[in-house]
Scaffold this motif. Structure first.
Motif, PDB file in Angstrom:
ATOM      1  N   UNK A  30       0.785  -1.228   0.000  1.00 15.85           N
ATOM      2  CA  UNK A  30       0.000   0.000   0.000  1.00 15.85           C
ATOM      3  C   UNK A  30       0.818   1.279   0.000  1.00 15.85           C
ATOM      4  N   UNK A  31       2.083   1.191  -0.400  1.00 15.59           N
ATOM      5  CA  UNK A  31       2.919   2.396  -0.372  1.00 15.59           C
ATOM      6  C   UNK A  31       2.476   3.388  -1.440  1.00 15.59           C
ATOM      7  N   UNK A  32       2.681   4.671  -1.134  1.00 18.15           N
ATOM      8  CA  UNK A  32       2.474   5.695  -2.159  1.00 18.15           C
ATOM      9  C   UNK A  32       3.640   5.586  -3.144  1.00 18.15           C
ATOM     10  N   UNK A  33       3.366   5.640  -4.462  1.00 20.95           N
ATOM     11  CA  UNK A  33       4.467   5.531  -5.427  1.00 20.95           C
ATOM     12  C   UNK A  33       5.567   6.568  -5.173  1.00 20.95           C
ATOM     13  N   UNK A  34       5.165   7.792  -4.826  1.00 24.97           N
ATOM     14  CA  UNK A  34       6.159   8.833  -4.572  1.00 24.97           C
ATOM     15  C   UNK A  34       7.071   8.484  -3.404  1.00 24.97           C
ATOM     16  N   UNK A  35       6.507   7.824  -2.419  1.00 26.63           N
ATOM     17  CA  UNK A  35       7.298   7.414  -1.254  1.00 26.63           C
ATOM     18  C   UNK A  35       8.308   6.332  -1.637  1.00 26.63           C
ATOM     19  N   UNK A  36       7.896   5.420  -2.507  1.00 30.93           N
ATOM     20  CA  UNK A  36       8.819   4.371  -2.954  1.00 30.93           C
ATOM     21  C   UNK A  36      10.024   5.014  -3.628  1.00 30.93           C
ATOM     22  N   UNK A  77       8.950  -7.389  -4.315  1.00 37.02           N
ATOM     23  CA  UNK A  77      10.390  -7.272  -4.053  1.00 37.02           C
ATOM     24  C   UNK A  77      10.789  -5.793  -3.999  1.00 37.02           C
ATOM     25  N   UNK A  78      10.089  -4.941  -4.771  1.00 39.39           N
ATOM     26  CA  UNK A  78      10.462  -3.518  -4.799  1.00 39.39           C
ATOM     27  C   UNK A  78       9.962  -2.756  -3.576  1.00 39.39           C
ATOM     28  N   UNK A  79       8.753  -3.095  -3.115  1.00 35.58           N
ATOM     29  CA  UNK A  79       8.269  -2.369  -1.930  1.00 35.58           C
ATOM     30  C   UNK A  79       9.027  -2.845  -0.690  1.00 35.58           C
ATOM     31  N   UNK A  80       9.195  -4.162  -0.592  1.00 34.00           N
ATOM     32  CA  UNK A  80       9.955  -4.691   0.534  1.00 34.00           C
ATOM     33  C   UNK A  80      11.401  -4.173   0.458  1.00 34.00           C
ATOM     34  N   UNK A  81      11.894  -4.030  -0.768  1.00 32.36           N
ATOM     35  CA  UNK A  81      13.271  -3.564  -0.982  1.00 32.36           C
ATOM     36  C   UNK A  81      13.555  -2.192  -0.375  1.00 32.36           C
ATOM     37  N   UNK A  82      12.544  -1.318  -0.364  1.00 26.97           N
ATOM     38  CA  UNK A  82      12.776   0.025   0.197  1.00 26.97           C
ATOM     39  C   UNK A  82      12.306   0.128   1.653  1.00 26.97           C
ATOM     40  N   UNK A  83      11.867  -0.983   2.219  1.00 24.59           N
ATOM     41  CA  UNK A  83      11.383  -0.967   3.617  1.00 24.59           C
ATOM     42  C   UNK A  83      12.335  -1.729   4.525  1.00 24.59           C
ATOM     43  N   UNK A  84      13.602  -1.319   4.521  1.00 26.80           N
ATOM     44  CA  UNK A  84      14.609  -2.057   5.291  1.00 26.80           C
ATOM     45  C   UNK A  84      15.270  -1.215   6.379  1.00 26.80           C
ATOM     46  N   UNK A  85      14.769   0.012   6.575  1.00 21.30           N
ATOM     47  CA  UNK A  85      15.320   0.824   7.662  1.00 21.30           C
ATOM     48  C   UNK A  85      14.182   1.242   8.592  1.00 21.30           C
ATOM     49  N   UNK A  86      14.572   1.625   9.804  1.00 15.16           N
ATOM     50  CA  UNK A  86      13.580   2.065  10.779  1.00 15.16           C
ATOM     51  C   UNK A  86      12.768   3.245  10.247  1.00 15.16           C
ATOM     52  N   UNK A  87      13.492   4.231   9.673  1.00 15.27           N
ATOM     53  CA  UNK A  87      12.827   5.442   9.185  1.00 15.27           C
ATOM     54  C   UNK A  87      11.821   5.093   8.081  1.00 15.27           C
ATOM     55  N   UNK A 108      -8.726  -0.455  11.074  1.00 16.62           N
ATOM     56  CA  UNK A 108      -7.994  -1.278  10.097  1.00 16.62           C
ATOM     57  C   UNK A 108      -7.048  -2.229  10.810  1.00 16.62           C
ATOM     58  N   UNK A 109      -6.945  -3.436  10.270  1.00 19.72           N
ATOM     59  CA  UNK A 109      -5.891  -4.361  10.670  1.00 19.72           C
ATOM     60  C   UNK A 109      -4.968  -4.493   9.463  1.00 19.72           C
ATOM     61  N   UNK A 110      -3.744  -4.045   9.631  1.00 13.12           N
ATOM     62  CA  UNK A 110      -2.788  -3.995   8.520  1.00 13.12           C
ATOM     63  C   UNK A 110      -1.682  -5.004   8.792  1.00 13.12           C
ATOM     64  N   UNK A 111      -1.374  -5.817   7.778  1.00  9.82           N
ATOM     65  CA  UNK A 111      -0.427  -6.922   7.991  1.00  9.82           C
ATOM     66  C   UNK A 111       0.866  -6.731   7.218  1.00  9.82           C
ATOM     67  N   UNK A 112       1.900  -7.340   7.690  1.00 12.96           N
ATOM     68  CA  UNK A 112       3.199  -7.344   7.005  1.00 12.96           C
ATOM     69  C   UNK A 112       4.001  -8.478   7.622  1.00 12.96           C
ATOM     70  N   UNK A 113       5.075  -8.861   6.915  1.00 13.85           N
ATOM     71  CA  UNK A 113       5.901  -9.972   7.377  1.00 13.85           C
ATOM     72  C   UNK A 113       7.222  -9.445   7.932  1.00 13.85           C
ATOM     73  N   UNK A 114       7.365  -9.393   9.255  1.00 11.33           N
ATOM     74  CA  UNK A 114       8.587  -8.835   9.851  1.00 11.33           C
ATOM     75  C   UNK A 114       9.861  -9.492   9.302  1.00 11.33           C
ATOM     76  N   UNK A 115       9.790 -10.784   8.986  1.00 14.29           N
ATOM     77  CA  UNK A 115      10.989 -11.482   8.505  1.00 14.29           C
ATOM     78  C   UNK A 115      11.507 -10.938   7.174  1.00 14.29           C
ATOM     79  N   UNK A 116      10.682 -10.147   6.464  1.00 14.18           N
ATOM     80  CA  UNK A 116      11.114  -9.598   5.174  1.00 14.18           C
ATOM     81  C   UNK A 116      11.789  -8.233   5.316  1.00 14.18           C
ATOM     82  N   UNK A 117      11.941  -7.762   6.541  1.00 14.51           N
ATOM     83  CA  UNK A 117      12.477  -6.405   6.721  1.00 14.51           C
ATOM     84  C   UNK A 117      13.757  -6.399   7.561  1.00 14.51           C
ATOM     85  N   UNK A 118      14.541  -7.460   7.413  1.00 12.91           N
ATOM     86  CA  UNK A 118      15.738  -7.607   8.255  1.00 12.91           C
ATOM     87  C   UNK A 118      17.038  -7.353   7.485  1.00 12.91           C
ATOM     88  N   UNK A 119      16.916  -7.057   6.169  1.00 14.93           N
ATOM     89  CA  UNK A 119      18.135  -6.960   5.346  1.00 14.93           C
ATOM     90  C   UNK A 119      19.036  -5.797   5.726  1.00 14.93           C
TER      91      UNK A 119
END
Ligand SMILES: O=c1[nH]cnc2c1ncn2[C@@H]1O[C@H](CO)[C@@H](O)[C@H]1O
Ligand SMILES: [Zn+2]
Length: 385
Positions: A30-36, A77-87, A108-119
């Motif tokens: 659900x990321x905004x394209x501009x944010x990606x 892979x692209x959204x997860x790719x840019x979601x690897x830092x705390x910020x 809302x209940x929003x889901x994500x996989x924590x194991x994909x954000x450890x890189x």
């Protein structure tokens, strides 16, 4: 204009203002394209297929439009790719809450996989805390803009991986601390939910809640396993339950044993119409099983799944359903109450959301036509005698 047409066909503006409840939405979908684009630049991610936000949004929708769940999932892979830092995680979660609130979602209940954000070196705990922080910030900003929303997190484990028990334990540790439940997602065919039985049994022993993606790309056996082996509280999609429902030539309907069980036990179906059109589970909105499931009084709910990949929002999903099935505000309220009843937060909070937020919100919208008509008929007395 008659009162009928005004009250039966909610306008896009009414649909947006109507209080909506969302149970199935992926944070990384659900990321905004501009944010990606900005996060890619900030974090040194160089593999984006487009760097213009407009073109990138189109790329996601088209790439996700393949008719195959596996190809659809490649785009992550692209959204997860840019979601690897705390910020990055804080920002994405904050914008998610803001965007949903702006769209009239109240819970809302929003889901994500924590194991994909450890890189980038974050720990599982740091990932969860960053996302929670973002949701809380988003809720605050939304409130400052006049919107009320509550967002809970669902922690997802990837079904092809082997970390489900660890993620289930994480969900349990952060229970009442922003996390309301657990889920498994990813390619369905070849990865039955029973692979992760240990995680589900653990959550049951802890009296915790979980949903399972089942009956999306694979049919009844997947739904049956999710319910009868794993004990899922809800079904992520579950749309293929339609395979166990026969509509006879005379219009009467016959439910198989599994479909009966799902309806009798009020198992919530987290239906995602636009997503299903893209992955091939349905041909068109008008042919989407949600129409029949709603008529048969299954515990059906309306969801976005991945707003970016489907170019959608809760309001857009409802607009499509209003077009396809002529749904009224009463139907929207029915779906919203169904979803709120099925949420993973405590019963008293669900009840208060239904009675103090959702029903008054629809009552307000449903009464608008009365006042519109008063205005439009004033001054016409002379002409009509
Ligand atoms: O519709 C879906 N079916 C199965 N898996 C999905 C779907 N949408 C997203 N994900 C998967 O869930 C992960 C965590 O959010 C995403 O990275 C994606 O791989
Ligand atoms: Zn999903």
């Amino acid at each position: 204009m008659t009162s009928q047409t005004i009250s039966n066909n909610p306008t896009p503006d009414q649909i947006r203002r109507a209080p909506k409840v969302l149970l199935h939405d992926h944070l990384d979908g659900g990321l905004r394209p501009g944010t990606i684009v900005e996060l890619a630049r900030a974090t040194g991610y160089t593999r984006l297929p487009e760097t213009d936000p407009g073109k990138l949004g189109v790329w996601f929708r088209e790439a996700a439009d393949s008719g195959s769940l596996e190809r659809y999932l490649e785009t992550f892979s692209h959204t997860v790719g840019v979601m690897q830092t705390r910020e990055a995680l804080v920002r994405v979660a904050r914008e998610c809450a803001e965007d949903l609130a702006e769209d009239g979602v109240v819970y809302a209940e929003v889901r994500y996989a924590p194991e994909q954000h450890l890189e980038g070196g974050l720990t599982l705990e740091e990932v969860v805390e960053a996302v929670n922080e973002g949701f809380r910030e988003g809720e605050r900003l939304a409130r400052a803009n006049g919107h009320r929303i509550r967002v809970g997190a669902l922690l997802t484990a990837m079904r092809h991986a082997a970390r489900a028990l660890e993620i289930a334990e994480l969900a349990n540790r952060y229970r009442d601390l922003g996390v309301v439940g657990f889920d498994i997602a990813g390619a369905e065919a070849g990865f039955p939910p029973t692979r992760h039985l240990d995680a589900f049994e653990y959550l049951k022993r802890e009296n915790n809640h979980f949903t399972i993606h089942a009956g999306e790309a694979f049919g009844l056996p997947s739904i049956w396993q999710a319910l009868q082996w794993c004990g899922a509280d809800r079904l992520g999609h579950g749309v293929r339950i339609i395979d166990d429902i026969q509509v006879q030539a005379d219009g009467s309907v016959k439910l198989g044993r599994l479909a009966s069980y799902v309806r009798d036990k009020r198992i919530p179906l987290e239906l995602c119409p636009s997503s299903n059109l893209q992955t091939g589970a349905a041909e068109s909105y008008a042919e989407h099983p949600i129409g029949l499931l709603r008529r048969l009084h299954f515990r059906a709910t309306v969801n976005t799944d991945n707003r970016l990949m489907s170019g959608t929002s809760m309001s857009r999903e409802f607009e499509h359903l209003v077009d396809a099935f002529g749904y009224s505000l009463d139907d929207m309220q029915w779906f919203s109450v169904n979803a709120m009843k099925s949420a993973f937060i405590p019963f008293d909070e669900r009840l208060a959301m239904i009675n103090d937020v959702i029903k008054p919100g629809y009552a307000e919208l449903k009464s608008e036509w009365l006042f519109q008509q008063t205005v439009s008929t004033s001054g016409s007395v002379d002409q009509e005698g």
